[in-house]
Scaffold this active site. Structure first.
Site, short mmCIF file in Angstrom:
data_model
loop_
_atom_site.label_atom_id
_atom_site.label_comp_id
_atom_site.label_asym_id
_atom_site.label_seq_id
_atom_site.Cartn_x
_atom_site.Cartn_y
_atom_site.Cartn_z
N GLU A 1 26.18 -20.81 6.42
CA GLU A 1 25.47 -20.92 7.55
C GLU A 1 25.96 -20.33 8.73
O GLU A 1 27.32 -20.72 8.79
CB GLU A 1 24.71 -22.41 7.54
N GLU B 1 21.17 -30.46 -1.64
CA GLU B 1 21.20 -28.99 -0.95
C GLU B 1 22.76 -28.77 -0.71
O GLU B 1 23.62 -29.41 -0.33
CB GLU B 1 20.68 -28.82 0.28
#
Length: 278
Positions: A161, A156
């Protein structure tokens, strides 16, 4: 359609500083790069089904319990109330409402099966939402279509974020076997002027066989290499697809509070992928 677009890249990397690039002592170079995939979100309505699919629900059928593996509280839908294209922008909106047993709704779109790639420059121009417990992200996930590989073995790459309660800070991370979840390899970038929820910024990575470089507005703020991970480097052999979503609650941000304003919308001007070989 492939389009050649000029972008400016710094030639020197100021390790883990936020001082930027392109000063008088740091020459810049124009490099022609070819766009190999893009969505400019220029047609009103739903997202382009040739480019994007939806994750729907709470993730219970995948993880055995609601929350998408992160204790998230939203139900993902494909309704226009949660995801639409309008006035040249993708809008993903988190709402506080009772829906299918959940207290919040939002949306998650992804290119699984429509566009997957190894290596390149991935970038998006985004204005983020705001509020305790709001968790938007722009990220890549390794191909999991054969059903035999699972996270974090598939890899990932979190390009961006963000915790809604920290409107000047974003995070860039990688997850893999031995360095996932709370042990992810991560770095943060803090705006010295402005906020991520009041203006647009460009979030990007440049990803090659032995590096992943993180940028905000073309400022290089981190580089991760195989030497930085406590485990196998899983970013060479697998293809990865793009994900855009806004979660509500979860282990990364905590739950919303009574002061969290709803609805909250992530605005995306474009998503582009460039070939690094040219």
């Amino acid at each position: 359609m492939k389009t050649s677009i000029k972008i400016l890249l710094c030639l020197s990397f100021l390790a883990l500083t936020l001082s930027g690039c392109g000063t008088e002592n740091e020459p810049e170079e124009e490099i022609n790069r070819e766009i190999i995939w893009q969505d400019e979100f220029d047609v009103n309505g739903s997202v382009d089904s040739d480019r994007w699919i939806f994750d729907i629900g709470t993730g219970e059928e995948i993880f055995g319990q609601p929350g998408w593996g992160n204790n998230e509280q939203q139900y993902y839908t494909d309704r226009p109330e949660n995801v639409r294209v309008e006035d040249g922008m993708l809008q993903i909106t988190a709402r506080e409402e009772s829906f299918e047993g959940s207290s919040y709704t939002s949306a998650k779109i992804l290119t699984r099966g429509t566009f997957e790639r190894t290596f390149g420059r991935f970038e998006a121009r985004i204005q983020l939402p705001f509020g305790q417990g709001i968790w938007p992200a722009f990220w890549l996930l390794g191909d999991d279509s054969n059903g035999t590989e699972i996270w974090p073995q598939i890899g990932e790459i979190d390009i961006m974020e963000y915790r809604g309660q920290e409107p000047t800070v974003i995070h860039g991370s990688v997850h893999g076997p031995g360095y996932s979840a709370g042990n992810a390899v991560t770095s943060r970038y803090t705006l010295t002027n402005g906020r991520f929820d009041t203006e647009f910024h460009v979030f990007a990575i440049e990803w090659g066989p032995d590096f992943i470089r993180y940028y905000v507005d073309d400022t290089l703020y981190n580089e991760i290499t195989p030497d930085d991970v406590n485990g196998e480097w899983v970013f060479n052999d697998n293809t990865f697809y793009i994900i855009l979503n806004v979660a509500v609650g979860g282990t990364f941000v905590g739950p919303p509070s009574s002061l969290t304003p709803f609805p909250q919308t992530m605005m995306v001007d474009y998503v582009r992928v460039y070939d690094l070989e040219n």
